[in-house]
Design a protein around this motif. Sequence first.
Motif, mmCIF file in Angstrom:
data_model
loop_
_atom_site.group_PDB
_atom_site.id
_atom_site.type_symbol
_atom_site.label_atom_id
_atom_site.label_comp_id
_atom_site.label_asym_id
_atom_site.label_seq_id
_atom_site.Cartn_x
_atom_site.Cartn_y
_atom_site.Cartn_z
ATOM 1 N N GLU A 140 0.961 -1.159 -0.352
ATOM 2 C CA GLU A 140 -0.238 0.149 -0.240
ATOM 3 C C GLU A 140 1.007 1.480 0.029
ATOM 4 O O GLU A 140 0.799 2.087 -0.960
ATOM 5 C CB GLU A 140 -1.232 -0.228 0.961
ATOM 6 C CG GLU A 140 -1.552 1.117 1.121
ATOM 7 C CD GLU A 140 -2.966 1.165 2.257
ATOM 8 O OE1 GLU A 140 -3.684 1.891 2.480
ATOM 9 O OE2 GLU A 140 -2.550 0.133 2.986
ATOM 10 N N GLU A 141 1.975 0.656 1.188
ATOM 11 C CA GLU A 141 2.776 2.291 0.808
ATOM 12 C C GLU A 141 3.251 2.184 -0.405
ATOM 13 O O GLU A 141 3.629 3.756 -0.910
ATOM 14 C CB GLU A 141 3.668 2.569 1.989
ATOM 15 C CG GLU A 141 2.968 1.866 3.430
ATOM 16 C CD GLU A 141 2.957 1.328 3.713
ATOM 17 O OE1 GLU A 141 2.470 0.007 3.158
ATOM 18 O OE2 GLU A 141 2.251 0.935 5.211
ATOM 19 N N GLU A 142 3.850 1.461 -0.909
ATOM 20 C CA GLU A 142 4.403 1.793 -2.130
ATOM 21 C C GLU A 142 3.593 2.073 -3.218
ATOM 22 O O GLU A 142 4.044 3.416 -4.202
ATOM 23 C CB GLU A 142 4.857 0.431 -2.895
ATOM 24 C CG GLU A 142 6.266 0.359 -4.435
ATOM 25 C CD GLU A 142 6.594 -0.681 -4.529
ATOM 26 O OE1 GLU A 142 6.490 -0.703 -6.036
ATOM 27 O OE2 GLU A 142 6.375 -1.777 -4.164
ATOM 28 N N ILE A 143 2.357 1.665 -3.878
ATOM 29 C CA ILE A 143 1.297 2.339 -4.898
ATOM 30 C C ILE A 143 1.202 3.561 -4.031
ATOM 31 O O ILE A 143 1.150 4.522 -5.160
ATOM 32 C CB ILE A 143 0.156 1.620 -5.140
ATOM 33 C CG1 ILE A 143 0.525 0.094 -4.919
ATOM 34 C CG2 ILE A 143 -1.137 2.251 -5.350
ATOM 35 C CD1 ILE A 143 -0.981 -1.486 -4.394
ATOM 36 N N ASN A 144 0.838 4.498 -3.240
ATOM 37 C CA ASN A 144 0.453 5.728 -2.654
ATOM 38 C C ASN A 144 1.752 6.362 -2.859
ATOM 39 O O ASN A 144 1.371 7.778 -2.502
ATOM 40 C CB ASN A 144 -0.180 5.414 -1.786
ATOM 41 C CG ASN A 144 -0.864 4.883 -1.087
ATOM 42 O OD1 ASN A 144 -1.916 5.107 -1.898
ATOM 43 N ND2 ASN A 144 -1.583 4.528 0.359
ATOM 44 N N GLY A 145 3.258 6.040 -2.466
ATOM 45 C CA GLY A 145 3.945 6.608 -3.097
ATOM 46 C C GLY A 145 4.995 6.755 -1.524
ATOM 47 O O GLY A 145 4.258 6.688 -0.375
ATOM 48 N N LEU A 146 6.502 6.661 -2.232
ATOM 49 C CA LEU A 146 6.863 6.661 -0.819
ATOM 50 C C LEU A 146 6.977 8.198 0.668
ATOM 51 O O LEU A 146 7.551 8.452 1.326
ATOM 52 C CB LEU A 146 8.024 6.453 -0.643
ATOM 53 C CG LEU A 146 8.637 4.686 -0.703
ATOM 54 C CD1 LEU A 146 8.045 3.992 -1.410
ATOM 55 C CD2 LEU A 146 10.376 4.905 -1.082
ATOM 56 N N ASP A 147 7.009 9.396 -0.231
ATOM 57 C CA ASP A 147 6.582 10.733 0.196
ATOM 58 C C ASP A 147 5.928 10.651 0.982
ATOM 59 O O ASP A 147 6.740 10.868 1.933
ATOM 60 C CB ASP A 147 6.343 11.168 -0.717
ATOM 61 C CG ASP A 147 7.637 11.906 -2.351
ATOM 62 O OD1 ASP A 147 8.659 11.346 -1.807
ATOM 63 O OD2 ASP A 147 8.002 12.642 -2.897
ATOM 64 N N MET A 148 4.894 10.270 1.069
ATOM 65 C CA MET A 148 3.639 10.427 2.101
ATOM 66 C C MET A 148 3.801 8.919 3.359
ATOM 67 O O MET A 148 3.696 9.427 4.498
ATOM 68 C CB MET A 148 2.374 10.113 1.558
ATOM 69 C CG MET A 148 2.083 11.237 0.874
ATOM 70 S SD MET A 148 1.901 13.440 1.872
ATOM 71 C CE MET A 148 0.632 12.883 3.217
ATOM 72 N N ALA A 149 4.127 8.039 3.071
ATOM 73 C CA ALA A 149 4.762 6.751 3.859
ATOM 74 C C ALA A 149 5.773 6.379 4.341
ATOM 75 O O ALA A 149 5.819 6.857 5.316
ATOM 76 C CB ALA A 149 4.608 5.464 2.410
ATOM 77 N N GLU A 150 6.769 7.459 3.892
ATOM 78 C CA GLU A 150 7.595 7.072 5.095
ATOM 79 C C GLU A 150 8.466 8.561 5.399
ATOM 80 O O GLU A 150 8.992 8.989 6.102
ATOM 81 C CB GLU A 150 8.761 7.252 3.792
ATOM 82 C CG GLU A 150 9.808 5.428 3.597
ATOM 83 C CD GLU A 150 10.090 4.233 4.908
ATOM 84 O OE1 GLU A 150 11.244 4.907 4.428
ATOM 85 O OE2 GLU A 150 9.308 3.072 5.132
ATOM 86 N N LEU A 151 7.692 10.116 4.626
ATOM 87 C CA LEU A 151 8.218 11.041 4.834
ATOM 88 C C LEU A 151 6.834 12.050 5.325
ATOM 89 O O LEU A 151 7.779 13.071 6.588
ATOM 90 C CB LEU A 151 9.143 11.574 3.667
ATOM 91 C CG LEU A 151 10.580 11.338 3.150
ATOM 92 C CD1 LEU A 151 10.666 11.837 2.343
ATOM 93 C CD2 LEU A 151 11.120 10.479 3.851
ATOM 94 N N GLY A 152 5.880 10.947 5.003
ATOM 95 C CA GLY A 152 4.602 12.729 5.762
ATOM 96 C C GLY A 152 4.009 13.678 4.815
ATOM 97 O O GLY A 152 4.295 14.861 5.659
ATOM 98 N N MET A 153 5.415 13.658 3.361
ATOM 99 C CA MET A 153 4.679 15.128 3.017
ATOM 100 C C MET A 153 5.307 15.477 1.376
ATOM 101 O O MET A 153 6.137 14.180 1.007
ATOM 102 C CB MET A 153 6.895 16.785 3.236
ATOM 103 C CG MET A 153 7.945 15.971 3.279
ATOM 104 S SD MET A 153 9.204 16.665 3.859
ATOM 105 C CE MET A 153 8.222 16.933 5.453
#
Length: 446
Positions: free
Chosen positions: A424-437
């Motif tokens: 799910e994190e990969e599909i949504n993108g690492l910016d929001m999943a890992e960094l929240g921005m």
Amino acid sequence: MKTLTKLGLAAALIAAPSLGLAQDDGPVPGVNAATDSVFIFNSLLFLIGGFLVFWMAAGFAMLEAGLVRAKNVTMQLTKNIALFSFAAIFYYLIGYNLMYPLGTWAIDGILSGVWGPGVLEAVGVTADAADDYGYASTGSDFFFQLMFCAATASIVSGALAERIKLWPFLIFTVILTSIIYPLQASWKWGGGFLDAMGFLDFAGSTVVHSVGGWAALAGALILGPRIGKYTKDGKTVPIPGHNLALATLGTFILWLGWFGFNGGSQLAMGTVGDVADVSRIFANTNTAAAGGAIAALILTQVLYKKPDLTMVLNGALAGLVSITAEPLTPTLGAATLIGAVGGVIVVFAVPFLDKLKIDDVVGAIPVHLFAGVWGTIAVVFTNGDASLGTQLYSIIVVGIFVFVVSSVIWFILKTTVGIRVGEEEEINGLDMAELGMEAYPEFSKG
């Protein structure tokens, strides 16, 4: 007599900068002005070359940011500034003394006996110290060598983009820059066994670029491809980058930085001959990049009926990697051809990796590993001191060492802390999943 006059004039010109300083500060008895100038100019080359190679960090960041999707841009930028910062600290704490053992070896020619933080010696301009300056300032040497170490880690970053966790990547970066890179570099540049055998790698087609490529290959194999990159029936699904303008800017920045990468590796600017060699290196470096870009441009037109900009960008970089092992001895024509072969390698290597389902987001493995191997072999075509057997042996030794050790580290990280984000994190993108921005919040939904 004319020869003596020319030599006298050259000596006067070389001494002129130091003599000017002496006039300002008053004469310093016993100080050799010519020796001062050699020390100054050698140190200056290290510093200029070093900050040009530092600028390559910006090039890697822009190239990678442009070649990933918009939802992963902030992650790539974070990784690039973080990896450089970790490299700077840990190369100081461990890597520098491991790479340059200062004459002390725990295992002769293989492993340094000097561990601990590097020390930068201060040099004062006094009569007693005049004969003890050394070749160049230790600070300039440390700074220059650090930039090469950090560049190696940057190579790994792009290949593993869009699915790797931040902190496991940075843990690997610490190990790569403090131990893996310095140890194998000591075998050549630290006077180790590869250097004793006659291995030639002027600025690091193998020592720097293939090392980053091998580490990236190990990581890509253990990490696995991005979701949706390959279908069940074996087809490759193109995942284009979001901003080719950034990728092109990054390529030009890297091209610029490479003049410091190769030119600074002359390691001397204190004589007329050294400056002439640096100039020749600049010219050969530039034409190799041009050869790689043109080869990729023409070949993609022939194969795909339309030129592929990403291939052209990587073709230029492959040309630069290819000439890095020996940028001094080729003619301009030979340098162009060496770079062109690098461009051809990239065009064929990218789909080859896709057939093997090895997902390399930015093409780092073809550019830095494949072209790095080619460049190291190509030394034998222009440098009569090179041995094909020695070059191949060194490529294999470094490759096995880096790939095996990197694989072990990646595997340990995978089985302990995990190296890949969730689906799910990969599909949504690492910016929001890992960094929240996000890099482009004004374009986000909601």
